[in-house]
Scaffold this motif. Sequence first.
Motif, mmCIF file in Angstrom:
data_model
loop_
_atom_site.group_PDB
_atom_site.id
_atom_site.type_symbol
_atom_site.label_atom_id
_atom_site.label_comp_id
_atom_site.label_asym_id
_atom_site.label_seq_id
_atom_site.Cartn_x
_atom_site.Cartn_y
_atom_site.Cartn_z
ATOM 1 N N GLY A 466 0.779 -1.225 0.000
ATOM 2 C CA GLY A 466 0.000 0.000 0.000
ATOM 3 C C GLY A 466 0.814 1.279 0.000
ATOM 4 N N MET A 467 2.134 1.169 -0.071
ATOM 5 C CA MET A 467 2.982 2.356 -0.071
ATOM 6 C C MET A 467 3.992 2.263 -1.205
ATOM 7 N N GLY A 468 4.127 3.340 -1.967
ATOM 8 C CA GLY A 468 5.159 3.408 -2.987
ATOM 9 C C GLY A 468 6.502 3.757 -2.374
ATOM 10 N N VAL A 469 7.545 3.716 -3.182
ATOM 11 C CA VAL A 469 8.896 3.979 -2.672
ATOM 12 C C VAL A 469 8.997 5.367 -2.051
ATOM 13 N N GLU A 470 8.444 6.381 -2.721
ATOM 14 C CA GLU A 470 8.535 7.734 -2.188
ATOM 15 C C GLU A 470 7.831 7.842 -0.845
ATOM 16 N N ASP A 471 6.667 7.191 -0.711
ATOM 17 C CA ASP A 471 5.943 7.208 0.566
ATOM 18 C C ASP A 471 6.755 6.514 1.660
ATOM 19 N N VAL A 472 7.371 5.384 1.327
ATOM 20 C CA VAL A 472 8.165 4.643 2.314
ATOM 21 C C VAL A 472 9.319 5.488 2.820
ATOM 22 N N LEU A 473 9.971 6.212 1.921
ATOM 23 C CA LEU A 473 11.168 6.947 2.315
ATOM 24 C C LEU A 473 10.858 8.277 2.981
ATOM 25 N N VAL A 474 9.751 8.908 2.644
ATOM 26 C CA VAL A 474 9.365 10.159 3.313
ATOM 27 C C VAL A 474 8.698 9.867 4.651
ATOM 28 N N TYR A 475 7.895 8.815 4.700
ATOM 29 C CA TYR A 475 7.194 8.450 5.929
ATOM 30 C C TYR A 475 7.699 7.087 6.407
ATOM 31 N N THR A 476 8.991 7.013 6.641
ATOM 32 C CA THR A 476 9.629 5.736 6.952
ATOM 33 C C THR A 476 9.089 5.127 8.228
ATOM 34 N N ARG A 477 8.777 5.947 9.212
ATOM 35 C CA ARG A 477 8.221 5.407 10.456
ATOM 36 C C ARG A 477 6.902 4.678 10.194
ATOM 37 N N LEU A 478 6.036 5.288 9.406
ATOM 38 C CA LEU A 478 4.746 4.667 9.107
ATOM 39 C C LEU A 478 4.932 3.388 8.302
ATOM 40 N N ALA A 479 5.885 3.400 7.387
ATOM 41 C CA ALA A 479 6.165 2.198 6.603
ATOM 42 C C ALA A 479 6.688 1.089 7.504
ATOM 43 N N ALA A 480 7.602 1.425 8.400
ATOM 44 C CA ALA A 480 8.157 0.418 9.298
ATOM 45 C C ALA A 480 7.081 -0.169 10.196
ATOM 46 N N ASP A 481 6.163 0.657 10.657
ATOM 47 C CA ASP A 481 5.073 0.151 11.500
ATOM 48 C C ASP A 481 4.350 -1.022 10.851
ATOM 49 N N LYS A 482 4.238 -0.974 9.523
ATOM 50 C CA LYS A 482 3.460 -1.983 8.810
ATOM 51 C C LYS A 482 4.135 -3.347 8.732
ATOM 52 N N VAL A 483 5.465 -3.395 8.939
ATOM 53 C CA VAL A 483 6.165 -4.677 8.782
ATOM 54 C C VAL A 483 6.548 -5.300 10.125
ATOM 55 N N GLY A 484 6.137 -4.682 11.228
ATOM 56 C CA GLY A 484 6.270 -5.310 12.523
ATOM 57 C C GLY A 484 7.657 -5.411 13.114
ATOM 58 N N PRO A 485 8.466 -4.346 13.113
ATOM 59 C CA PRO A 485 9.775 -4.419 13.765
ATOM 60 C C PRO A 485 9.644 -4.299 15.281
ATOM 61 N N THR A 486 10.762 -4.370 15.966
ATOM 62 C CA THR A 486 10.771 -4.320 17.430
ATOM 63 C C THR A 486 10.908 -2.877 17.901
ATOM 64 N N LYS A 487 10.055 -2.514 18.836
ATOM 65 C CA LYS A 487 10.115 -1.192 19.448
ATOM 66 C C LYS A 487 11.285 -1.155 20.431
ATOM 67 N N MET A 488 12.144 -0.159 20.273
ATOM 68 C CA MET A 488 13.370 -0.094 21.054
ATOM 69 C C MET A 488 13.350 1.082 22.031
ATOM 70 N N ASP A 489 14.324 1.068 22.942
ATOM 71 C CA ASP A 489 14.441 2.112 23.960
ATOM 72 C C ASP A 489 15.413 3.193 23.505
ATOM 73 N N ARG A 490 14.968 3.946 22.516
ATOM 74 C CA ARG A 490 15.730 5.085 21.975
ATOM 75 C C ARG A 490 17.084 4.651 21.437
ATOM 76 N N CYS A 491 17.083 4.067 20.260
ATOM 77 C CA CYS A 491 18.343 3.739 19.583
ATOM 78 C C CYS A 491 19.046 5.045 19.230
ATOM 79 N N GLU A 492 20.185 5.265 19.836
ATOM 80 C CA GLU A 492 20.964 6.458 19.484
ATOM 81 C C GLU A 492 22.099 6.030 18.551
ATOM 82 N N ASP A 493 23.330 6.157 18.970
ATOM 83 C CA ASP A 493 24.412 5.823 18.056
ATOM 84 C C ASP A 493 24.458 4.322 17.786
ATOM 85 N N VAL A 494 24.764 3.951 16.532
ATOM 86 C CA VAL A 494 24.892 2.548 16.114
ATOM 87 C C VAL A 494 26.219 2.428 15.381
#
Length: 697
Positions: A466-494
């Motif tokens: 339901g999201m095109g590439v431009e939508d995924v990259l501009v609204y990445t948080r919303l796109a990620a919500d749809k694929v079920g990743p793990t909610k983290m405790d403020r990922c800072e530096d990686v």
Amino acid sequence: MSDTARKFGLLPMLGHTKGKRSAVTCALKCDNACASAVCNTSSNSYFRDIASASVSRRAALGFGAAGALAIAFGGSVASAEPALADGGPGLAAAAKDGFGKSKLTFTAIAPVDAAVDAFTVPEGFGWQPIIRWGDPLFNDAPDFDLFGQSAAAQARQFGYNNDYTDILPLEGAKDRRAVLFTNHEYTNESIMFPAALPASEARAISRAAHGLTVVELERKNKNAPWSYVKDARLNRRYLSDTAYELTGPVAGSPLVRTVADPVGRTIRGTLGNCSGGTTPWGTILSGEENFNGYFVSAGTSDQDKRYGLTSKPTARQWELDDPRFDTRNPGYENEANRFGWIVEVDPLDPASTPKKRSAMGRFKHEGANVIIAKSGHVVAYMGDDERFDYLYKFVSKNTYRDGKAAADRRHNMDLLAEGDLYVAKFSGDSPAGEIDGSGTLPADGAFDGAGEWRPLVVGGKSAVAGMGVEDVLVYTRLAADKVGPTKMDRCEDVQPSLLTGKVYVACTNNTDRGRIGKEGATEVNPRNDNRDGHVVEITERGGQTSTSFDWNLLLVCGDPAVNKTAYFSGFPADRVSPISCPDNLAFDSVGNLWISTDGAPSKTGLADGLFKVTLDGAERGRVEQFLAVPRDAETCGPIIHDNERTVFVAVQHPGEDGSFDAQTSFFPDYVPAGTTPAAGQVRAPRPAVVQVFRTKG
């Protein structure tokens, strides 16, 4: 209450912060994120749902004691990129020497009280600033004058609240010339300006104090401290009107077009820059983090809510001067979409145009750090610094050229324009009942498990229904919500280790975890009311481009005298320096991890600092405090030049809780009351980049 509170209204976090964290910092740095509704209201499966079986993952996979040993001691390096262990791309020269042989030896300092206004270093070391807020970069820039500031002067001077920092040697300079990069995250007008300064001029100076700085350095020899070079060829300020080129799939998209940029490819300025990274081809990456605090918006759409955009006036009120900071103004509806990216800068070319890399996604980037995979692809790891948000990975479409020709560098400088984007899903190997939110170790003696990188964009196509590439990259948080990743405790530096390929994730804290209506503890985030944070260690199963990994917690932070569940990979808790709120990460030449902190141990009122963590052998998990920063300050941008016995840090927001007429810090000039300051000195706090060096022994 401070001038800041009086100027900008009540501080929602006043009385609610813990440890040394300032409510003023909360207001100015992240727009009181912890006092606002959690942006991520998605119903992704909780970690405990995945790990609910009473049989552990190891048992299910048939691992006995021998298998566990193979994972711990054999698989750790072997499952990283084989090319790294064989001297492949990105390998530090000291890898063959193993861990722990650094020339930077020291005796850990005792913890320092948060009220102490001093920069504290180990015995046998000294310190001095390289450059401070307001230092002139060009011959036409005036010396800093606390009572005579102007926007025109600030545009030619070093900016405020330096965060990510790196020092790159200049070729052919024989260790005597280098270039320093730093970004400037935010400003605290309350302690910067006298009350008599007109508000419009204060706002203009504040805008000029944001952005980025490149400045040349010089020294007599490799054992001497650095000084910055005024009016050097590479000196440059990147300001709020500097043009940035938007690259990648979003360039030209209707989602980023405005009345001032109808083609959607040129963006003015960069905001909220936090951490960053340095690429093998010599460019700097800087993460746009808390950009939402600079914009007024309708605040009603799903996109606005997910990114923390609201209709309230901003703290700095730039919307009074420039219509683009109020996205309700006709023609500027998309202006906020033009921030929240990874910025790439070439510090060696002052005429170059900096880039915003849309292929790497838009969220509250703490930073981005890269490693070259065995295949030659560039892999960047990125954290989204928000409660209950995610960890990301980017893999370039094209491959790195390991050559010195100008054409090779030009090729490499486009590697971040195209590629695949993933978000992390963690699972654990302990029964759900053993993850009770207290932080108590499960029966198998470790917080650990497996994970997968779930695709968002692959091969130039969206992997999100339901999201095109431009939508995924501009609204990445919303796109990620749809694929079920793990909610983290403020990922800072990686940070990926260039010696082993292992990846380290600083999870700063999340005091909302486990509260009513909020997600409870998970094995990768094992404490409710997580005040002290933790550090995750990831081992990619098939190398850096793999879509599966194993993980464990290296540290569950805290002061062992107060927090009995603090964990240091099995190293005795009574032999470590207390550490809390891990923020920025760095490595020395032989693979030890260094952690700078932002928050200090809970209930103990200790200053933030820089800490060395041993990663290998019998002392794995040993934490040793190297330095402590002054009152109200945060430690940022660590650089470890252990072969030269030198460390650099950016000291951010010293004296944050003061006011212009009642300062609480006088770092770094420390001009005594009643004495006349030397040229360029003031009796007020000034964020600065500091070098620490061996003075004897």
